[in-house]
Design a protein around this motif. Structure first.
Motif, PDB file in Angstrom:
ATOM      1  N   LEU A 123       5.468  -2.106  15.220  1.00 32.69           N
ATOM      2  CA  LEU A 123       4.597  -1.524  14.196  1.00 32.69           C
ATOM      3  C   LEU A 123       5.067  -0.103  13.931  1.00 32.69           C
ATOM      4  CD1 LEU A 123       2.109  -2.091  12.439  1.00 32.69           C
ATOM      5  CD2 LEU A 123       0.660  -1.495  14.379  1.00 32.69           C
ATOM      6  N   GLN A 124       6.277  -0.004  13.346  1.00 36.98           N
ATOM      7  CA  GLN A 124       6.928   1.304  13.234  1.00 36.98           C
ATOM      8  C   GLN A 124       7.160   1.739  11.799  1.00 36.98           C
ATOM      9  OE1 GLN A 124      10.175  -0.335  15.644  1.00 36.98           O
ATOM     10  NE2 GLN A 124      10.215   1.624  16.704  1.00 36.98           N
ATOM     11  N   LEU A 125       6.523   1.054  10.840  1.00 36.33           N
ATOM     12  CA  LEU A 125       6.805   1.395   9.442  1.00 36.33           C
ATOM     13  C   LEU A 125       5.719   2.280   8.846  1.00 36.33           C
ATOM     14  CD1 LEU A 125       8.041  -2.055   8.071  1.00 36.33           C
ATOM     15  CD2 LEU A 125       9.430  -0.024   8.473  1.00 36.33           C
ATOM     16  N   VAL A 126       6.138   3.173   7.966  1.00 31.53           N
ATOM     17  CA  VAL A 126       5.213   3.906   7.104  1.00 31.53           C
ATOM     18  C   VAL A 126       5.738   3.764   5.679  1.00 31.53           C
ATOM     19  CG1 VAL A 126       4.466   5.560   8.859  1.00 31.53           C
ATOM     20  CG2 VAL A 126       6.486   6.070   7.471  1.00 31.53           C
ATOM     21  N   ASP A 127       4.878   4.013   4.702  1.00 28.83           N
ATOM     22  CA  ASP A 127       5.340   3.893   3.313  1.00 28.83           C
ATOM     23  C   ASP A 127       6.342   4.985   2.967  1.00 28.83           C
ATOM     24  OD1 ASP A 127       3.808   1.682   1.981  1.00 28.83           O
ATOM     25  OD2 ASP A 127       2.150   2.799   2.852  1.00 28.83           O
ATOM     26  N   LEU A 128       6.011   6.196   3.413  1.00 29.43           N
ATOM     27  CA  LEU A 128       6.855   7.331   3.054  1.00 29.43           C
ATOM     28  C   LEU A 128       7.081   8.191   4.288  1.00 29.43           C
ATOM     29  CD1 LEU A 128       8.272   9.129   0.950  1.00 29.43           C
ATOM     30  CD2 LEU A 128       6.030  10.113   0.397  1.00 29.43           C
ATOM     31  N   LEU A 129       8.347   8.396   4.616  1.00 30.55           N
ATOM     32  CA  LEU A 129       8.690   9.247   5.756  1.00 30.55           C
ATOM     33  C   LEU A 129       9.442  10.460   5.222  1.00 30.55           C
ATOM     34  CD1 LEU A 129       8.692   9.650   8.799  1.00 30.55           C
ATOM     35  CD2 LEU A 129      10.712   8.179   8.948  1.00 30.55           C
ATOM     36  N   ASP A 186       8.237  16.025  10.786  1.00 32.16           N
ATOM     37  CA  ASP A 186       8.365  14.770  10.035  1.00 32.16           C
ATOM     38  C   ASP A 186       6.950  14.314   9.680  1.00 32.16           C
ATOM     39  OD1 ASP A 186      11.001  14.990  10.867  1.00 32.16           O
ATOM     40  OD2 ASP A 186      10.762  13.536  12.513  1.00 32.16           O
ATOM     41  N   LEU A 187       6.742  13.920   8.430  1.00 28.57           N
ATOM     42  CA  LEU A 187       5.432  13.415   7.998  1.00 28.57           C
ATOM     43  C   LEU A 187       5.536  11.926   7.706  1.00 28.57           C
ATOM     44  CD1 LEU A 187       4.028  15.998   5.365  1.00 28.57           C
ATOM     45  CD2 LEU A 187       3.482  15.821   7.805  1.00 28.57           C
ATOM     46  N   GLY A 188       4.669  11.139   8.364  1.00 27.00           N
ATOM     47  CA  GLY A 188       4.612   9.689   8.099  1.00 27.00           C
ATOM     48  C   GLY A 188       3.361   9.394   7.281  1.00 27.00           C
ATOM     49  N   ILE A 189       3.555   8.880   6.080  1.00 25.17           N
ATOM     50  CA  ILE A 189       2.438   8.659   5.146  1.00 25.17           C
ATOM     51  C   ILE A 189       2.266   7.167   4.890  1.00 25.17           C
ATOM     52  CG2 ILE A 189       1.652   9.038   2.759  1.00 25.17           C
ATOM     53  CD1 ILE A 189       3.288  11.708   2.888  1.00 25.17           C
ATOM     54  N   ARG A 190       1.035   6.712   4.987  1.00 29.84           N
ATOM     55  CA  ARG A 190       0.744   5.314   4.634  1.00 29.84           C
ATOM     56  C   ARG A 190      -0.224   5.271   3.462  1.00 29.84           C
ATOM     57  NH1 ARG A 190       0.392   2.739  10.758  1.00 29.84           N
ATOM     58  NH2 ARG A 190       2.604   2.204  10.917  1.00 29.84           N
ATOM     59  N   ARG A 191       0.054   4.370   2.533  1.00 32.69           N
ATOM     60  CA  ARG A 191      -0.827   4.146   1.374  1.00 32.69           C
ATOM     61  C   ARG A 191      -1.543   2.823   1.594  1.00 32.69           C
ATOM     62  NH1 ARG A 191       4.114   5.583  -1.639  1.00 32.69           N
ATOM     63  NH2 ARG A 191       4.506   3.356  -1.847  1.00 32.69           N
ATOM     64  N   ARG A 192      -2.835   2.892   1.838  1.00 33.54           N
ATOM     65  CA  ARG A 192      -3.600   1.658   2.078  1.00 33.54           C
ATOM     66  C   ARG A 192      -4.151   1.153   0.757  1.00 33.54           C
ATOM     67  NH1 ARG A 192      -3.089   0.409   7.676  1.00 33.54           N
ATOM     68  NH2 ARG A 192      -2.800   2.390   8.745  1.00 33.54           N
ATOM     69  N   ASP A 193      -4.164  -0.165   0.588  1.00 41.57           N
ATOM     70  CA  ASP A 193      -4.765  -0.682  -0.649  1.00 41.57           C
ATOM     71  C   ASP A 193      -6.252  -0.942  -0.435  1.00 41.57           C
ATOM     72  OD1 ASP A 193      -3.979  -2.763   1.055  1.00 41.57           O
ATOM     73  OD2 ASP A 193      -4.079  -4.224  -0.570  1.00 41.57           O
ATOM     74  N   ILE A 194      -7.032  -0.438  -1.354  1.00 40.26           N
ATOM     75  CA  ILE A 194      -8.490  -0.557  -1.288  1.00 40.26           C
ATOM     76  C   ILE A 194      -8.919  -1.516  -2.397  1.00 40.26           C
ATOM     77  CG2 ILE A 194     -10.684   0.694  -1.276  1.00 40.26           C
ATOM     78  CD1 ILE A 194      -8.803   1.841   0.817  1.00 40.26           C
ATOM     79  N   THR A 195      -9.672  -2.542  -2.017  1.00 36.83           N
ATOM     80  CA  THR A 195     -10.069  -3.561  -2.980  1.00 36.83           C
ATOM     81  C   THR A 195     -11.096  -3.031  -3.966  1.00 36.83           C
ATOM     82  OG1 THR A 195      -9.586  -5.345  -1.447  1.00 36.83           O
ATOM     83  CG2 THR A 195     -11.147  -5.844  -3.208  1.00 36.83           C
ATOM     84  N   ALA A 196     -10.859  -3.315  -5.248  1.00 42.97           N
ATOM     85  CA  ALA A 196     -11.825  -2.984  -6.306  1.00 42.97           C
ATOM     86  C   ALA A 196     -11.898  -4.219  -7.199  1.00 42.97           C
ATOM     87  CB  ALA A 196     -11.362  -1.754  -7.091  1.00 42.97           C
ATOM     88  N   GLY A 197     -12.946  -5.025  -7.007  1.00 37.69           N
ATOM     89  CA  GLY A 197     -13.038  -6.287  -7.736  1.00 37.69           C
ATOM     90  C   GLY A 197     -11.885  -7.197  -7.342  1.00 37.69           C
ATOM     91  N   ASP A 198     -11.189  -7.756  -8.342  1.00 33.69           N
ATOM     92  CA  ASP A 198     -10.059  -8.612  -7.969  1.00 33.69           C
ATOM     93  C   ASP A 198      -8.738  -7.855  -8.040  1.00 33.69           C
ATOM     94  OD1 ASP A 198      -9.704  -8.453 -10.642  1.00 33.69           O
ATOM     95  OD2 ASP A 198      -9.884 -10.609 -11.046  1.00 33.69           O
ATOM     96  N   THR A 199      -8.828  -6.520  -8.062  1.00 33.52           N
ATOM     97  CA  THR A 199      -7.602  -5.745  -7.979  1.00 33.52           C
ATOM     98  C   THR A 199      -7.776  -4.657  -6.908  1.00 33.52           C
ATOM     99  OG1 THR A 199      -5.994  -4.468  -9.249  1.00 33.52           O
ATOM    100  CG2 THR A 199      -8.291  -4.277  -9.935  1.00 33.52           C
ATOM    101  N   TYR A 200      -6.981  -3.600  -6.959  1.00 27.63           N
ATOM    102  CA  TYR A 200      -7.015  -2.607  -5.885  1.00 27.63           C
ATOM    103  C   TYR A 200      -6.429  -1.295  -6.361  1.00 27.63           C
ATOM    104  CZ  TYR A 200      -2.053  -3.701  -5.588  1.00 27.63           C
ATOM    105  OH  TYR A 200      -0.723  -3.881  -5.901  1.00 27.63           O
ATOM    106  N   TYR A 201      -6.722  -0.249  -5.582  1.00 27.73           N
ATOM    107  CA  TYR A 201      -6.034   1.026  -5.778  1.00 27.73           C
ATOM    108  C   TYR A 201      -5.552   1.500  -4.414  1.00 27.73           C
ATOM    109  CZ  TYR A 201     -10.453   2.981  -4.105  1.00 27.73           C
ATOM    110  OH  TYR A 201     -11.566   3.263  -3.350  1.00 27.73           O
TER     111      TYR A 201
END
Ligand code: ZN
Length: 446
Positions: free
Chosen positions: A281-287, A303-318
């Motif tokens: 479990l060593q991945l981030v979206d942006l390193l 070093d900055l490890g950034i993760r972008r989580r998807d948040i559900t909004a109806g049948d799509t997400y942000y």
């Protein structure tokens, strides 16, 4: 109606189940906490019983799509696969239970309506969904079982930056993780499935940890005598709705069924199973490597490890991004990586005048604003929570935005060299201000 995204619901599946009721024997097994039906679809006249169940975690829907692809395949005829269908039909007795947790799926969340994790309810049997699954196994007594899940996109094949697009496991049946004949058959079949995957997505397969979990279904179903195969669908580049991974699932489930029907899995060894790379479990979206961050007037390279989580909004997400970890992150891999040595962390501003709406802005205008040091704009119309696809923060209910580089903080800032802004980081998305690349932004109005 076809499913084309992964946030479909119970009601979307019902017409698809009815569509197959002529070819498959459809049985209502029971109902979820909130009264949604859970059905099985049976197919085949053979002796070897195989049970496949999906989505006991409501937001893990990839394999459910693959099962319906498989129904279409099994029901078809008159193409080059007729021999395979005949083999499967004559040798196998298949029982499919798609979407074991329809209440969770309704909200695209992991747990059921009692907020119980069904995969910790195999023994206690508190949830009606868990009772349905266990009873189905006990009544049917399958020789093989397929336990179908999704995992985080941040899993990688150990020691490599490649996403574990598919992870596999022959679950243990005791704390000693012994290997008996039941577990051996699952391991052998997995080796054959992995051979197929290595041809299509080389390096993108991980072997899940086999620590025994006494409350989990996979572990117990193995213990009860069914050779159980866990498939976890992870991430794959540019496949946010997992439509490609859905195809991979279809491919390996079909391959496994063919192996089981022909007993060809017997050619493989458990040593080959153990040789599959472990999941990590060593991945981030942006390193961002070695960004200069300011503390009390001094700058420190982190070093900055950034993760972008998807948040559900109806049948799509942000997306909602934050710093996951920082410091020496040499053990991480970035799905996107930047050598940021010599670049300084700099805060951005809110543009003063309010725009009419999101529609009054376009990507060119936004790029101009970013280059001038603005990371956010205000709009008069467009409520908080509305979705948009601009590469800038859009504010309606607030005059300011949060930014930072410490763990858990929202990632909205610039990277500057010698007073010149090189990159903008907007909600975790990296934007090269000189050479912006084509990318999709999944944002919401604040
Ligand atoms: Zn799961």
């Amino acid at each position: 109606m076809d499913i084309t995204h992964r946030r479909f619901k119970h009601a979307d599946l019902q017409p698809l189940i009815r569509k197959h009721a002529d070819t498959f024997e459809v049985t209502k097994l029971g109902e979820s906490v909130e009264g949604r039906s859970i059905s099985s679809l049976d197919w085949g006249d053979g002796k070897t019983k195989v049970m496949l169940w999906s989505q006991m975690h409501g937001n893990e829907s990839t394999a459910t799509m693959s099962l319906f692809d498989l129904f279409n395949f099994l029901e078809a005829s008159g193409d080059e696969y007729d021999d395979l269908r005949t083999l499967l039909k004559s040798r196998l007795d298949l029982k499919f239970i798609p979407m074991i947790n329809p209440d969770g799926a309704e909200q695209f969340k992991r747990r059921n309506a009692i907020d119980i994790d069904l995969n910790r309810d195999a023994i206690s049997q508190i949830s009606p969904e868990a009772i349905i699954l266990k009873r189905a196994r006990d009544d049917f007594e399958p020789e093989f079982g397929f336990n179908l899940h999704d995992q985080q996109i941040y899993y990688n094949a150990s020691g490599t930056p490649k996403q574990a697009t598919i992870s596999v496991l022959a679950p243990a049946y005791n704390y000693e993780t012994d290997v008996n004949a039941v577990r051996t058959r699952a391991m052998q079949t997995i080796v054959g499935m992995n051979e197929v995957l290595q041809q299509v997505v080389p390096g993108h397969v991980g072997k899940y940890n086999d620590a025994f979990e006494p409350r989990a279904f996979g572990d117990n179903i193995t213990k009860w005598g069914t050779s159980t195969i866990l498939i976890e669908s992870g991430g794959y580049p540019n496949d946010p709705d997992k439509q490609y991974i859905r195809q991979l699932n279809f491919m390996i489930i079909l391959n496994a069924l063919e192996q089981i029907a022909s007993r060809s899995y017997e050619q493989y060894t458990i040593e080959e199973y153990f040789a599959i790379p472990d999941n990590d479990l060593q991945l981030v979206d942006l390193l961002l490597n070695e960004v200069q961050v300011p503390v009390n007037g001094n700058y420190y390279p982190v070093d900055l490890g950034i993760r972008r989580r998807d948040i559900t909004a109806g049948d799509t997400y942000y997306m909602s991004a934050s710093v996951d970890d920082l410091g020496d992150l040499q053990v991480y891999y970035g799905l996107e990586e930047v050598d940021a040595s010599g670049l300084r962390y700099v805060e951005g501003k809110v543009y003063d005048a309010a725009f009419e709406s999101v529609a009054s802005l376009d990507e060119m205008k936004v790029m101009e604003l970013l280059k001038q040091g603005y990371l956010a704009v205000k709009v008069k119309n467009g409520a908080k929570g509305n979705l948009h696809q601009l590469p800038i923060l859009v504010l309606n209910s607030t005059e300011s935005f949060s930014s930072g580089w410490k763990t858990g903080e929202s990632t909205n800032f610039f990277l500057e060299k010698d007073g010149v802004r090189k990159y903008a980081v907007v909600n975790g998305y990296l934007i090269d201000l000189e050479n912006p690349k084509d990318q999709e932004f999944k944002q919401r109005v604040y």
